[in-house]
Design an enzyme around this catalytic site. Structure first.
Site, PDB file in Angstrom:
ATOM      1  CE  LYS A 193      -1.957   2.865   2.006  1.00  0.00           C
ATOM      2  NZ  LYS A 193      -1.801   4.327   1.841  1.00  0.00           N
ATOM      3  N   GLY A 246       6.381   4.843   8.615  1.00  0.00           N
ATOM      4  CA  GLY A 246       5.399   5.958   8.690  1.00  0.00           C
ATOM      5  C   GLY A 246       5.640   6.724  10.154  1.00  0.00           C
ATOM      6  CB  SER A 247       3.316   9.014  11.518  1.00  0.00           C
ATOM      7  OG  SER A 247       2.123   8.366  11.664  1.00  0.00           O
ATOM      8  CB  THR A 248       5.431   7.384  16.305  1.00  0.00           C
ATOM      9  OG1 THR A 248       6.877   7.422  16.097  1.00  0.00           O
ATOM     10  CG2 THR A 248       5.456   6.784  17.800  1.00  0.00           C
ATOM     11  CD  GLU A 249      -1.431  10.345  14.853  1.00  0.00           C
ATOM     12  OE1 GLU A 249      -0.487  11.158  14.059  1.00  0.00           O
ATOM     13  OE2 GLU A 249      -2.645  10.601  14.831  1.00  0.00           O
ATOM     14  N   GLY A 251       1.906   3.855  13.491  1.00  0.00           N
ATOM     15  CA  GLY A 251       2.707   2.712  13.842  1.00  0.00           C
ATOM     16  C   GLY A 251       1.749   2.016  15.146  1.00  0.00           C
ATOM     17  CD  GLU A 268      12.553   3.681   8.960  1.00  0.00           C
ATOM     18  OE1 GLU A 268      12.221   4.541   9.959  1.00  0.00           O
ATOM     19  OE2 GLU A 268      12.472   3.664   8.018  1.00  0.00           O
ATOM     20  CB  CYS A 302      12.377   8.489   9.755  1.00  0.00           C
ATOM     21  SG  CYS A 302      13.485   7.414   8.595  1.00  0.00           S
ATOM     22  CD  GLU A 399       9.561  12.345  12.339  1.00  0.00           C
ATOM     23  OE1 GLU A 399       8.637  11.674  12.446  1.00  0.00           O
ATOM     24  OE2 GLU A 399      10.603  11.673  12.155  1.00  0.00           O
TER      25      GLU A 399
HETATM   26  P1  NAI Z   1       1.234   8.393   7.997  1.00  0.00           P
HETATM   27  O1  NAI Z   1       2.076   7.423   9.253  1.00  0.00           O
HETATM   28  O2  NAI Z   1       0.016   8.674   8.286  1.00  0.00           O
HETATM   29  O3  NAI Z   1       1.472   7.652   6.590  1.00  0.00           O
HETATM   30  C1  NAI Z   1       2.402   6.653   6.189  1.00  0.00           C
HETATM   31  C2  NAI Z   1       1.553   5.483   5.512  1.00  0.00           C
HETATM   32  O4  NAI Z   1       0.746   5.035   6.415  1.00  0.00           O
HETATM   33  C3  NAI Z   1       0.824   6.080   4.323  1.00  0.00           C
HETATM   34  O5  NAI Z   1       0.823   5.028   3.452  1.00  0.00           O
HETATM   35  C4  NAI Z   1      -0.487   6.033   4.972  1.00  0.00           C
HETATM   36  O6  NAI Z   1      -1.493   5.957   3.926  1.00  0.00           O
HETATM   37  C5  NAI Z   1      -0.476   4.983   5.972  1.00  0.00           C
HETATM   38  N1  NAI Z   1      -1.602   5.284   6.774  1.00  0.00           N
HETATM   39  C6  NAI Z   1      -2.206   6.325   7.641  1.00  0.00           C
HETATM   40  N2  NAI Z   1      -2.958   6.056   8.585  1.00  0.00           N
HETATM   41  C7  NAI Z   1      -2.912   4.540   8.492  1.00  0.00           C
HETATM   42  C8  NAI Z   1      -3.765   3.666   9.233  1.00  0.00           C
HETATM   43  N3  NAI Z   1      -4.666   3.966  10.134  1.00  0.00           N
HETATM   44  N4  NAI Z   1      -3.549   2.165   9.097  1.00  0.00           N
HETATM   45  C9  NAI Z   1      -2.687   1.758   8.200  1.00  0.00           C
HETATM   46  N5  NAI Z   1      -2.053   2.838   7.288  1.00  0.00           N
HETATM   47  C10 NAI Z   1      -2.246   4.159   7.521  1.00  0.00           C
HETATM   48  O7  NAI Z   1       2.161   9.624   7.991  1.00  0.00           O
HETATM   49  P2  NAI Z   1       1.869  11.213   7.350  1.00  0.00           P
HETATM   50  O8  NAI Z   1       0.416  11.520   7.917  1.00  0.00           O
HETATM   51  O9  NAI Z   1       2.194  11.169   5.998  1.00  0.00           O
HETATM   52  O10 NAI Z   1       2.969  11.923   8.372  1.00  0.00           O
HETATM   53  C11 NAI Z   1       2.883  12.451   9.386  1.00  0.00           C
HETATM   54  C12 NAI Z   1       4.058  12.598  10.218  1.00  0.00           C
HETATM   55  O11 NAI Z   1       4.688  11.128  10.110  1.00  0.00           O
HETATM   56  C13 NAI Z   1       5.061  13.479   9.332  1.00  0.00           C
HETATM   57  O12 NAI Z   1       5.082  14.517   9.653  1.00  0.00           O
HETATM   58  C14 NAI Z   1       6.293  12.762   9.866  1.00  0.00           C
HETATM   59  O13 NAI Z   1       6.657  13.121  11.317  1.00  0.00           O
HETATM   60  C15 NAI Z   1       6.010  11.268  10.193  1.00  0.00           C
HETATM   61  N6  NAI Z   1       6.503  10.360   9.102  1.00  0.00           N
HETATM   62  C16 NAI Z   1       7.663   9.478   9.230  1.00  0.00           C
HETATM   63  C17 NAI Z   1       8.085   8.784   8.140  1.00  0.00           C
HETATM   64  C18 NAI Z   1       9.288   7.804   8.541  1.00  0.00           C
HETATM   65  O14 NAI Z   1      10.002   7.633   7.467  1.00  0.00           O
HETATM   66  N7  NAI Z   1       9.465   7.312   9.610  1.00  0.00           N
HETATM   67  C19 NAI Z   1       7.556   8.811   6.804  1.00  0.00           C
HETATM   68  C20 NAI Z   1       6.343   9.671   6.744  1.00  0.00           C
HETATM   69  C21 NAI Z   1       5.772  10.567   8.035  1.00  0.00           C
END
Ligand code: NAI
Ligand code: MG
Length: 497
Positions: A193, A246-249, A251, A268, A302, A399
Site C-alpha cells: 500500500k 511512517g508516523s509513530t502515531e 505505527g 520504522e 525519519c 519530530e
Molecule cells: P502516516 O504515518 O499517516 O503515513 C504513512 C503511511 O501510513 C501512508 O501510506 C498512509 O496511507 C498510511 N496510513 C495512514 N493511516 C493509516 C492507518 N490508520 N492504518 C494503516 N496505514 C495508515 O504519515 P503522514 O500523515 O503522511 O505524516 C505524518 C508525520 O509522520 C510526518 O510529519 C512525520 O513526522 C512522520 N512520518 C515519518 C516517516 C518515516 O519515514 N518514519 C515517513 C512519513 C511520515
C-alpha cells in the site's frame, strides 16, 4: 521550470490503476483521487482509490500465488536472477524514475537520480544474492532423558507468507524497494500500500516487475488512503506479516490492528536524531555534515539530524556556518536541475511544519535564518536554524519532518551530552563529529540509536541494518537483519539411531 520528458508525460496521462494478480484494474468502487505537484499545487494525475474491497482482492491474489509456489518454489538461483533483473531495470529507467519521483514528491531531480534511484536498484541487487543463501543450521542435541537415542536436528528458513507493506511519501521508490526486495528474496508474496501523496513511482515499479517476469499475484500494488486501504491491510486476517514505515502515531494503530490474527509486525517510525559536534571536530566537515543531515530531502527524513548539540566553545561558529549554508540553498521546483531544495510534499506537511515554526517562536526560540514559509505557489519552507531552544519545547521534543534544526550548546567537561542526546522518545540515528577515535567509540556505544554515523551523515547501504531504538520502531530493515522479518525458522528433529 524544466518541461517533462515525453515518456513521463505519457506515463502520467494513462489511467493509473491497481496492480492485482498481474493485471492493472480500477478500484472496486470506481473511485480515483488526485496526485498533486507540490512545487505548483497543480493536479498532475488521477489514480485509483483502492479501499478495503481492493485490499481483500489483492490479499487473495497474494495468498493464491503463495500457495501455488510459483515464487517460493522457484529455484533460489532463478529467483535471485529475477530480483537482480529488477535492479538492472531500475537503473535502465533511472532518468525516468528520477523525474517521476521529483514531480510527485517535490525532491530535486538531481538528488533522486543520484540517491533514491541507485539506492533502490542496490537493494534489489543485494537481496538477489540472499535468495540462494537462506540457510538453516544443524544443531547437536543433548536430550538427557533418552541416552541411547540419537537425533539429527536442523533448521529451515521458510517464507513467512503473505506480507502487507505500508510505505510513506518521503522516499516513495526507495521505501517500496526496501520493503519489496527482502520479501521477494525470501519467497513471500506481497500487497504493497503506497502513500496517497506519492503513488506514481511505485506504479512504474509495478510495470518494471512485470517486465522482469515476476509471476502474477506475487506483488500486488494498491494506491489509496491510510484510514481505508492501509487500515484494512493492517487488520486483514489472511495477512501473515505487516511491515510499516511512517508516523509513530499510525505505527501504534498498525500494532493494534495486527492483534486480530497476531500477524508479525515490523515498524520504522519517527525520529529526533542528535547531531553532535565535539570541540576537536574538523569544523568544515562537521558544519557541512550537520547541515546536510537536516536539510537533505527538505528535512523529510525519519533519521534527519534535527537536534544539533555543539560544544559551547564552538557553538557560535557552528551555528553561523550551518545558517550560512541554509541561506545559500537554492530552493525551487525539483525538476529544475539547479534546485538544491524542493517543496515539502503536501499542503498538510507545509502547515504542520509552519505550526512548529510558530510554536517554537512562541516558546522563545529564535530563528537565526529562515523561520517561515516561502511566498508564492508550492509548499516551500525556508531552511531554518533555531537557537535559544530547551528540552521542554515542542520543537526539541517532537519530530518536525521539515528543514528545521534546533541548535543547543553543551559543556563537554560536564558529561551532560549523553543525557541530552538520549533525552527523546525516539532512537533512530545519531551523528558525531570528532577527531578523537576514543571519544567517538565511547559516545557511539552510549547513544540509544539504531544507526550512528561518525564524521558523516545519511550514509545508507543495502548491507547496513537500519531501524530504531525506543519509539522509533521494531526491527531492522536491510542487511542480513531484515531477513528474519520475512522468514519462519522451522526446527526439524529426526531420530536416527
Ligand atoms: P502516516 O504515518 O499517516 O503515513 C504513512 C503511511 O501510513 C501512508 O501510506 C498512509 O496511507 C498510511 N496510513 C495512514 N493511516 C493509516 C492507518 N490508520 N492504518 C494503516 N496505514 C495508515 O504519515 P503522514 O500523515 O503522511 O505524516 C505524518 C508525520 O509522520 C510526518 O510529519 C512525520 O513526522 C512522520 N512520518 C515519518 C516517516 C518515516 O519515514 N518514519 C515517513 C512519513 C511520515
Ligand atoms: Mg497520516
Amino acid at each position: 521550470m524544466t518541461s517533462l520528458s515525453i515518456t513521463t508525460t505519457d506515463f502520467i496521462r494513462q489511467p493509473k490503476q491497481l496492480l492485482i494478480n498481474g493485471a492493472w484494474v480500477a478500484a472496486v468502487s470506481g473511485k480515483t483521487f488526485e496526485v498533486i505537484n507540490p512545487a505548483t499545487a497543480e493536479v498532475i494525475a488521477h489514480v485509483a482509490e483502492g479501499d478495503a474491497a481492493d485490499i481483500d482482492k489483492a490479499v487473495k491474489a497474494a495468498r493464491q500465488a503463495l500457495e501455488s509456489k510459483v515464487w517460493s518454489g522457484m529455484s533460489p538461483s532463478e529467483r535471485g536472477k529475477l530480483i537482480w533483473r529488477i535492479g538492472d531495470l531500475i537503473l535502465k529507467y533511472a532518468d525516468e524514475l528520477a523525474e517521476l519521483e521529483s514531480l510527485d514528491n517535490g525532491k530535486p531531480v538531481v538528488v533522486a537520480r543520484a540517491a533514491d534511484v541507485p539506492l533502490a536498484a542496490d537493494i534489489f541487487h543485494y537481496m538477489a544474492g540472499w535468495a540462494s543463501k537462506l540457510q538453516g543450521v544443524t544443531i547437536p542435541l543433548s536430550v538427557p532423558y533418552t541416552p541411547s537415542a540419537q537425533y539429527h536436528s536442523y533448521t529451515r528458513l521458510e517464507p513467512v507468507g503473505v506480507v502487507g507493506q505500508i510505505i510513506p511519501w518521503n522516499f516513495p521508490l526507495l521505501m517500496a524497494a526496501w520493503k519489496l526486495a527482502p520479501a521477494l528474496a525470501t519467497g513471500c508474496t506481497v500487497v504493497l500500500k503506497v502513500a496517497e501523496e506519492t503513488p506514481l513511482s511505485a506504479l512504474r515499479l509495478g510495470e518494471i516487475f512485470q517486465e522482469a517476469g515476476v509471476p502474477d499475484g506475487v506483488v500486488n500494488i494498491i494506491t489509496g488512503f491510510g484510514e481505508t486501504a492501509g487500515a484494512a491491510l493492517a487488520a486483514h486476517p489472511d495477512v501473515d506479516k505487516i511491515a510499516f514505515t511512517g508516523s509513530t502515531e499510525v505505527g501504534r494503530l498498525v500494532v493494534k490492528a495486527a492483534t486480530g490474527n497476531l500477524k508479525r509486525v515490523s515498524l520504522e517510525l519517527g525520529g529526533k536524531s542528535p547531531s553532535i559536534i565535539l570541540r576537536d571536530a574538523d569544523l568544515e566537515r562537521a558544519i557541512a555534515g550537520a547541515a546536510s543531515g537536516i536539510f537533505f530531502n527538505q528535512g523529510q527524513c525519519c533519521c534527519a539530524g534535527s537536534r544539533l548539540y555543539v560544544a559551547q566553545e564552538i557553538f557560535d561558529e557552528v551555528v553561523e556556518g550551518v545558517a550560512a549554508i541554509a541561506k545559500n540553498i537554492k530552493m525551487g521546483a525539483g525538476l529544475n536541475a539547479q534546485t538544491e531544495m524542493g517543496p515539502l510534499v503536501s499542503d498538510i506537511q507545509l502547515r504542520r511544519v509552519c505550526s512548529y515554526l510558530q510554536s517554537g517562536q512562541e516558546e522563545g526560540a529564535r530563528a537565526v535564518t529562515g523561520g517561515k514559509q516561502r511566498a508564492g505557489a508550492g509548499y516551500f519552507v525556508e531552511p531554518t536554524v533555531l537557537i535559544n531552544t530547551t528540552h521542554d519545547m515542542k520543537v526539541v521534543k517532537e519530530e518536525i519532518f521539515g528543514p528545521v534544526i534546533v541548535a543547543m550548546p553543551f559543556k563537554e567537561a560536564d558529561d551532560e551530552l549523553v543525557r541530552l542526546a538520549n533525552d527523546s522518545i525516539y532512537g533512530l540515528a545519531a551523528g558525531i563529529w570528532t577527531r578523537d577515535l576514543s571519544k567517538a567509540h565511547t559516545l557511539a556505544n552510549k547513544l540509544q540509536a539504531g544507526t550512528v554515523w561518525v564524521n558523516c551523515y545519511n550514509i545508507f547501504d543495502a548491507g547496513l541494518p537500519f531501524g530504531g531504538y525506543k519509539q522509533s520502531g521494531w526491527g531492522r530493515e536491510m542487511g542480513a537483519a531484515v531477513l528474519e522479518h520475512y522468514t519462519e525458522s522451522k526446527a526439524v528433529t529426526i531420530r536416527i539411531d
